[in-house]
Motif scaffolding. Structure first.
Motif, PDB file in Angstrom:
ATOM      1  N   THR A  37       0.458  -1.005   0.177  1.00 26.45           N
ATOM      2  CA  THR A  37       0.127  -0.169   0.125  1.00 26.45           C
ATOM      3  C   THR A  37       0.743   1.190   0.200  1.00 26.45           C
ATOM      4  N   ARG A  38       2.132   1.132   0.474  1.00 26.10           N
ATOM      5  CA  ARG A  38       2.570   2.242   0.290  1.00 26.10           C
ATOM      6  C   ARG A  38       3.011   2.726  -0.556  1.00 26.10           C
ATOM      7  N   THR A  39       3.821   1.534  -1.884  1.00 24.78           N
ATOM      8  CA  THR A  39       4.410   2.276  -2.884  1.00 24.78           C
ATOM      9  C   THR A  39       3.009   2.800  -3.601  1.00 24.78           C
ATOM     10  N   SER A  40       1.762   1.842  -3.686  1.00 25.07           N
ATOM     11  CA  SER A  40       1.364   2.293  -4.064  1.00 25.07           C
ATOM     12  C   SER A  40      -0.084   3.709  -4.360  1.00 25.07           C
ATOM     13  N   ALA A  41       0.054   3.708  -2.851  1.00 26.54           N
ATOM     14  CA  ALA A  41      -0.547   5.208  -2.809  1.00 26.54           C
ATOM     15  C   ALA A  41       0.802   6.454  -3.730  1.00 26.54           C
ATOM     16  N   LYS A  42       1.761   6.169  -3.717  1.00 28.96           N
ATOM     17  CA  LYS A  42       2.279   7.202  -4.003  1.00 28.96           C
ATOM     18  C   LYS A  42       2.194   7.096  -5.611  1.00 28.96           C
ATOM     19  N   LEU A  43       1.358   6.246  -6.374  1.00 29.94           N
ATOM     20  CA  LEU A  43       1.164   5.745  -7.497  1.00 29.94           C
ATOM     21  C   LEU A  43       0.015   6.737  -8.192  1.00 29.94           C
TER      22      LEU A  43
END
Length: 279
Positions: A37-43
């Motif tokens: 979720t941390r990686t995808s939150a940036k996207l």
């Protein structure tokens, strides 16, 4: 009527590689299941997507999928994404998709970037037949066993490898496949330090050994398939198998061709299968 599960491809590096459809789907669903979720939150932030995220990764997927599927059955459209590229391709998601299908949920792919296909399209090796092998075993003994099972395969092979193992992996490939086997090396595809080269495995060992920067980032190897035995030209083998297949089964024809020519039975059998399919 239940809602749908969308399997959405995301960029592997360059954010402009996301599709308009992917953005619209991610904005419209009720929940996005993400590998991290941390990686995808940036996207999502970059594209002003405010849809809630929930983690769905290797460590919790088995426990979580039933709850997610129940929410879809209750009418909530949902999307599945991975950290980068197309979900399920050496990434989590298979258990989720399988559980959804088992409950009659419609699973809809939203195509986009995939490192394996991007590498295959750019390295200049045959692409009509290929096998995606994912990541090789991390232990050398197991990796060598796996490579030996692949060394006689005639289709192009696509392999992912971690940067800290890339040098020892390519050395093992050169030992098993031969230093003259052609290979495409694709690193950091679509990113700032993208490197795409084609050479032999022996040359790749030297290239990586002499430049530590090539041992960093996301790496895809595209390896040329094994050649048919040099003493038996492809055309002559095809002629022999075509004649034998008129009277014999694929198994019997390939066995006889192998006995008559000395070609490996596995290669003869694979070619006999291909010819019988075209007949």
């Amino acid at each position: 009527m239940s809602a749908q599960l969308y399997v959405v491809a995301t960029p592997i590096g360059h954010l402009d590689d996301i599709t308009y459809r992917a953005i619209e789907v991610l904005k419209s669903v009720k929940l996005i299941a993400a590998e991290d979720t941390r990686t995808s939150a940036k996207l999502l932030k970059h594209f002003s997507i405010n849809t809630p995220l929930t983690a769905c990764h290797d460590h919790n997927e088995s426990d979580k999928v039933n709850h997610l599927v129940e929410r879809i059955l209750a009418g909530e459209n949902m999307a599945l994404i991975s950290d980068a590229g197309t979900p399920l391709i050496s990434d989590p998601g298979f258990k989720f998709v399988r559980a959804a299908q088992a409950k009659g949920v419609q699973v809809i792919p939203v195509p986009g970037a995939c490192a394996a296909i991007a590498a295959l399209s750019a390295v200049g090796l045959p692409s009509d037949r290929f096998s995606f092998e994912g990541f090789l075993p991390s232990k050398q003994s197991q990796r060598l066993l796996h490579l030996n099972r692949l060394k006689d395969e005639t289709q192009t092979l696509i392999i992912y490898e971690a940067p800290h193992r890339i040098l020892e992996c390519v050395k093992d490939m050169a030992d098993v496949f031969g230093a003259d086997r052609p290979v495409g090396f694709a690193r950091e595809i679509t990113k700032t330090f993208e490197t795409i080269k084609k050479m032999t495995l022996g040359e790749l060992v030297e290239f990586i050994s002499n430049d530590s920067n090539q041992q960093k980032g996301e790496i895809v190897l595209v390896i040329g398939g094994a050649s048919v035995e040099k003493d038996m030209e492809q055309e002559k083998l095809d002629q022999l198998l075509t004649r034998l297949l008129q009277d014999l089964s694929v198994k019997a024809a390939s066995q006889l061709a192998a006995d008559l020519t000395g070609i490996k039975k596995k290669i003869a059998y694979q070619r006999a299968l291909e010819l019988s399919d075209k007949a």
